[in-house]
Design an enzyme around this catalytic site. Sequence first.
Site, PDB file in Angstrom:
ATOM      1  N   ARG A 144      -4.619  -3.505  10.467  1.00 46.99           N
ATOM      2  CA  ARG A 144      -5.266  -4.659  10.607  1.00 46.99           C
ATOM      3  C   ARG A 144      -4.494  -5.065  11.856  1.00 46.99           C
ATOM      4  O   ARG A 144      -5.232  -6.085  11.931  1.00 46.99           O
ATOM      5  CB  ARG A 144      -4.381  -5.097   8.943  1.00 46.99           C
ATOM      6  CG  ARG A 144      -4.634  -5.131   7.726  1.00 46.99           C
ATOM      7  CD  ARG A 144      -4.528  -6.201   6.453  1.00 46.99           C
ATOM      8  NE  ARG A 144      -3.091  -6.057   6.897  1.00 46.99           N
ATOM      9  CZ  ARG A 144      -2.058  -5.502   6.488  1.00 46.99           C
ATOM     10  NH1 ARG A 144      -1.810  -5.272   5.365  1.00 46.99           N
ATOM     11  NH2 ARG A 144      -0.769  -5.726   6.547  1.00 46.99           N
ATOM     12  N   HIS A 188      -8.403   5.375   3.186  1.00 50.50           N
ATOM     13  CA  HIS A 188      -7.746   5.654   2.111  1.00 50.50           C
ATOM     14  C   HIS A 188      -7.349   7.153   2.459  1.00 50.50           C
ATOM     15  O   HIS A 188      -5.976   7.532   1.724  1.00 50.50           O
ATOM     16  CB  HIS A 188      -7.713   4.949   1.361  1.00 50.50           C
ATOM     17  CG  HIS A 188      -7.829   3.824   1.181  1.00 50.50           C
ATOM     18  ND1 HIS A 188      -8.949   2.581   1.361  1.00 50.50           N
ATOM     19  CD2 HIS A 188      -6.441   2.759   0.939  1.00 50.50           C
ATOM     20  CE1 HIS A 188      -8.374   1.375   1.398  1.00 50.50           C
ATOM     21  NE2 HIS A 188      -7.228   1.266   0.662  1.00 50.50           N
ATOM     22  N   GLY A 216       0.374  -0.861   0.225  1.00 50.52           N
ATOM     23  CA  GLY A 216      -0.213  -0.071   0.238  1.00 50.52           C
ATOM     24  C   GLY A 216       0.971   1.654   0.132  1.00 50.52           C
ATOM     25  O   GLY A 216       2.571   1.253   0.615  1.00 50.52           O
ATOM     26  N   ARG A 252      -0.693  -6.975  -5.196  1.00 46.23           N
ATOM     27  CA  ARG A 252      -0.603  -8.273  -5.669  1.00 46.23           C
ATOM     28  C   ARG A 252       0.405  -8.351  -6.567  1.00 46.23           C
ATOM     29  O   ARG A 252      -0.535  -9.442  -7.122  1.00 46.23           O
ATOM     30  CB  ARG A 252      -2.215  -7.849  -6.815  1.00 46.23           C
ATOM     31  CG  ARG A 252      -3.093  -7.506  -5.709  1.00 46.23           C
ATOM     32  CD  ARG A 252      -4.519  -7.168  -6.783  1.00 46.23           C
ATOM     33  NE  ARG A 252      -5.342  -6.566  -6.055  1.00 46.23           N
ATOM     34  CZ  ARG A 252      -6.894  -6.192  -6.718  1.00 46.23           C
ATOM     35  NH1 ARG A 252      -7.265  -6.796  -8.086  1.00 46.23           N
ATOM     36  NH2 ARG A 252      -7.681  -5.249  -6.268  1.00 46.23           N
ATOM     37  N   ASP A 304       4.019  -1.316  11.652  1.00 48.58           N
ATOM     38  CA  ASP A 304       4.027  -2.840  12.562  1.00 48.58           C
ATOM     39  C   ASP A 304       5.409  -3.587  11.905  1.00 48.58           C
ATOM     40  O   ASP A 304       5.572  -4.675  11.922  1.00 48.58           O
ATOM     41  CB  ASP A 304       2.968  -2.815  12.395  1.00 48.58           C
ATOM     42  CG  ASP A 304       2.426  -3.200  10.525  1.00 48.58           C
ATOM     43  OD1 ASP A 304       3.805  -2.988  10.120  1.00 48.58           O
ATOM     44  OD2 ASP A 304       1.762  -4.069  10.521  1.00 48.58           O
ATOM     45  N   THR A 306       5.721   1.920   5.777  1.00 51.58           N
ATOM     46  CA  THR A 306       3.765   1.738   6.084  1.00 51.58           C
ATOM     47  C   THR A 306       2.801   2.548   7.264  1.00 51.58           C
ATOM     48  O   THR A 306       4.364   3.000   8.401  1.00 51.58           O
ATOM     49  CB  THR A 306       3.607   0.242   6.820  1.00 51.58           C
ATOM     50  OG1 THR A 306       2.813   0.381   7.518  1.00 51.58           O
ATOM     51  CG2 THR A 306       4.676  -0.311   7.306  1.00 51.58           C
ATOM     52  N   ILE A 307       1.619   3.151   7.108  1.00 49.68           N
ATOM     53  CA  ILE A 307       1.271   3.563   7.796  1.00 49.68           C
ATOM     54  C   ILE A 307       1.000   3.157   8.814  1.00 49.68           C
ATOM     55  O   ILE A 307       0.718   3.793  10.826  1.00 49.68           O
ATOM     56  CB  ILE A 307       0.423   4.367   7.143  1.00 49.68           C
ATOM     57  CG1 ILE A 307      -1.325   3.173   6.973  1.00 49.68           C
ATOM     58  CG2 ILE A 307       0.719   5.114   5.717  1.00 49.68           C
ATOM     59  CD1 ILE A 307      -2.660   3.818   6.863  1.00 49.68           C
ATOM     60  N   ASP A 308       1.308   1.852   8.961  1.00 48.31           N
ATOM     61  CA  ASP A 308       0.503   0.999  10.311  1.00 48.31           C
ATOM     62  C   ASP A 308       1.511   0.994  11.192  1.00 48.31           C
ATOM     63  O   ASP A 308       1.096   0.077  12.612  1.00 48.31           O
ATOM     64  CB  ASP A 308       0.298  -0.519   9.456  1.00 48.31           C
ATOM     65  CG  ASP A 308      -1.028  -0.636   8.784  1.00 48.31           C
ATOM     66  OD1 ASP A 308      -1.726   0.002   8.493  1.00 48.31           O
ATOM     67  OD2 ASP A 308      -1.375  -1.848   8.071  1.00 48.31           O
ATOM     68  N   ARG A 362     -23.436  13.369  21.150  1.00 48.94           N
ATOM     69  CA  ARG A 362     -23.556  12.021  20.192  1.00 48.94           C
ATOM     70  C   ARG A 362     -22.921  11.639  20.641  1.00 48.94           C
ATOM     71  O   ARG A 362     -22.026  12.200  21.157  1.00 48.94           O
ATOM     72  CB  ARG A 362     -23.358  12.503  18.537  1.00 48.94           C
ATOM     73  CG  ARG A 362     -24.962  12.102  18.720  1.00 48.94           C
ATOM     74  CD  ARG A 362     -24.845  12.422  16.695  1.00 48.94           C
ATOM     75  NE  ARG A 362     -26.128  12.598  15.918  1.00 48.94           N
ATOM     76  CZ  ARG A 362     -26.104  13.296  14.793  1.00 48.94           C
ATOM     77  NH1 ARG A 362     -25.727  14.075  14.258  1.00 48.94           N
ATOM     78  NH2 ARG A 362     -27.727  13.334  14.648  1.00 48.94           N
ATOM     79  N   ASP A 369       6.349  -4.951   5.091  1.00 48.02           N
ATOM     80  CA  ASP A 369       6.371  -6.373   6.275  1.00 48.02           C
ATOM     81  C   ASP A 369       6.707  -7.504   5.029  1.00 48.02           C
ATOM     82  O   ASP A 369       7.343  -8.103   4.540  1.00 48.02           O
ATOM     83  CB  ASP A 369       5.472  -7.090   7.069  1.00 48.02           C
ATOM     84  CG  ASP A 369       4.076  -6.780   6.793  1.00 48.02           C
ATOM     85  OD1 ASP A 369       3.548  -6.269   6.244  1.00 48.02           O
ATOM     86  OD2 ASP A 369       3.261  -6.706   7.077  1.00 48.02           O
TER      87      ASP A 369
HETATM   88  O1  F6P Z   1      -0.955  -1.688   4.858  1.00 47.00           O
HETATM   89  C1  F6P Z   1      -1.466  -0.456   5.624  1.00 47.00           C
HETATM   90  C2  F6P Z   1      -2.635  -0.786   5.204  1.00 47.00           C
HETATM   91  O2  F6P Z   1      -3.897   1.225   5.065  1.00 47.00           O
HETATM   92  C3  F6P Z   1      -3.421  -1.423   6.301  1.00 47.00           C
HETATM   93  O3  F6P Z   1      -3.680  -0.777   7.353  1.00 47.00           O
HETATM   94  C4  F6P Z   1      -4.630  -1.722   5.475  1.00 47.00           C
HETATM   95  O4  F6P Z   1      -5.914  -2.587   6.226  1.00 47.00           O
HETATM   96  C5  F6P Z   1      -4.625  -1.769   3.888  1.00 47.00           C
HETATM   97  O5  F6P Z   1      -3.274  -1.089   4.382  1.00 47.00           O
HETATM   98  C6  F6P Z   1      -5.247  -1.744   2.971  1.00 47.00           C
HETATM   99  O6  F6P Z   1      -4.867  -2.172   1.962  1.00 47.00           O
HETATM  100  P1  F6P Z   1      -5.990  -1.460   0.179  1.00 47.00           P
HETATM  101  O7  F6P Z   1      -4.302  -0.366  -0.539  1.00 47.00           O
HETATM  102  O8  F6P Z   1      -5.314  -3.077  -0.391  1.00 47.00           O
HETATM  103  O9  F6P Z   1      -7.210  -1.679   0.790  1.00 47.00           O
END
Ligand code: F6P
Length: 368
Positions: A190, A290, A13, A81, A148, A144-146, A181, A122
Amino acid sequence: MSISKIGIMTGGGDCPGLNAVIRAVVLKAKARGWDVLGIEDATEGLIDVEYHSSHGNRWLEVADVRQILPRGGTILGTSNRSDPFRYVVERNGVKQEQDVSDRCVANVARLGLDAVVSVGGDGSMRIAKQLADKGINIVGVPKTIDQDLAATDYTFGFATAVQTATDGIDRLQDTAESHDRVMVLEVMGRDTGWIALHAAMAGGAHVCLIPEIPYRIESVVAAVKARRSEGRPFSIAVIAEGARPALGAAALAGPRKLGEMPKFFGAGHRLGAELEPLVESDVRVTVLGHIQRGGTPTHFDRILGTRFGVEAINAVADHDFGKMVALRTPEIVRVPLQEAIENQRVVDPSGAMVMAARDTGISFGEGQ
Ligand code: F6P
């Protein structure tokens, strides 16, 4: 072997800061007199050198990287992919995964590349390690934004994503307070809850649900009701896409498709639907999605990407392959790719960050 041609590709991503790496790699490599091939869409451009979706494999000049520092995305394109070890091919009308990694090795030789810089998360680092094992001279750069990857203190992209999520919470605070609210904000993450945790703390959220701490809806309800009884009838709950209830599973869009990662879908709406009948307030759900992946990178992400790109070229010049550059504050170091793929950075439920969040009133929805 003297280096004269290298390739650079961005995989997985996208995230803010990728262009800073590409720029640094091109500026430093060109200053050394090397040619730099921009490989399109991660390994797609190595699996098939004629591959062309929108960018095409192309030799990069200094002019190509001018003005890209503030731009999100990647000028090379990316894909999550294109794992050459599990590449989806169609045979007799049936799709199946196949190992086409030999094509990558042959094409690196055909293109005359002495080394390849692979920028990714990763999954991309695992592919880089496997390609290194097949003899490609490869250097990894973590993104990675995650946040991790345990082998580096920080990955670029994370700070920008957290800022975007924090801005979202700030906006939700305004409207939540006006309408009394409960606002649910679903953010990415993830397997790990780093974006959720940091944004919840920075934005002053009241509930934070992350994959590392399975939640109970009763605890979330109790946190919301406690605020109401204190005269604060609105609440903000941040939930990572991979968060799961203690008695349930993470919310997925369906079975994993061939060649793709599992798609997370619905954690925020599931929480909203569970909460609505149990709290006295209206509940609304926002899925940030996104939006977290785009936008201009923060200064931190631009500088980290730049430092990683520079060090990747140092590693190539030193013939120090099979390594990933990493931040060990304040230094940029090189670690074996194996180390990079072995260790995931997860939120420690009893660590200092979670403790500080709890001490300032954030509920993680656990217990009871
Ligand atoms: O790995 C980064 C990430 O942003 C995850 O947090 C998220 O689940 C995934 O990519 C989404 O990827 P895609 O671009 O396939 O929707």
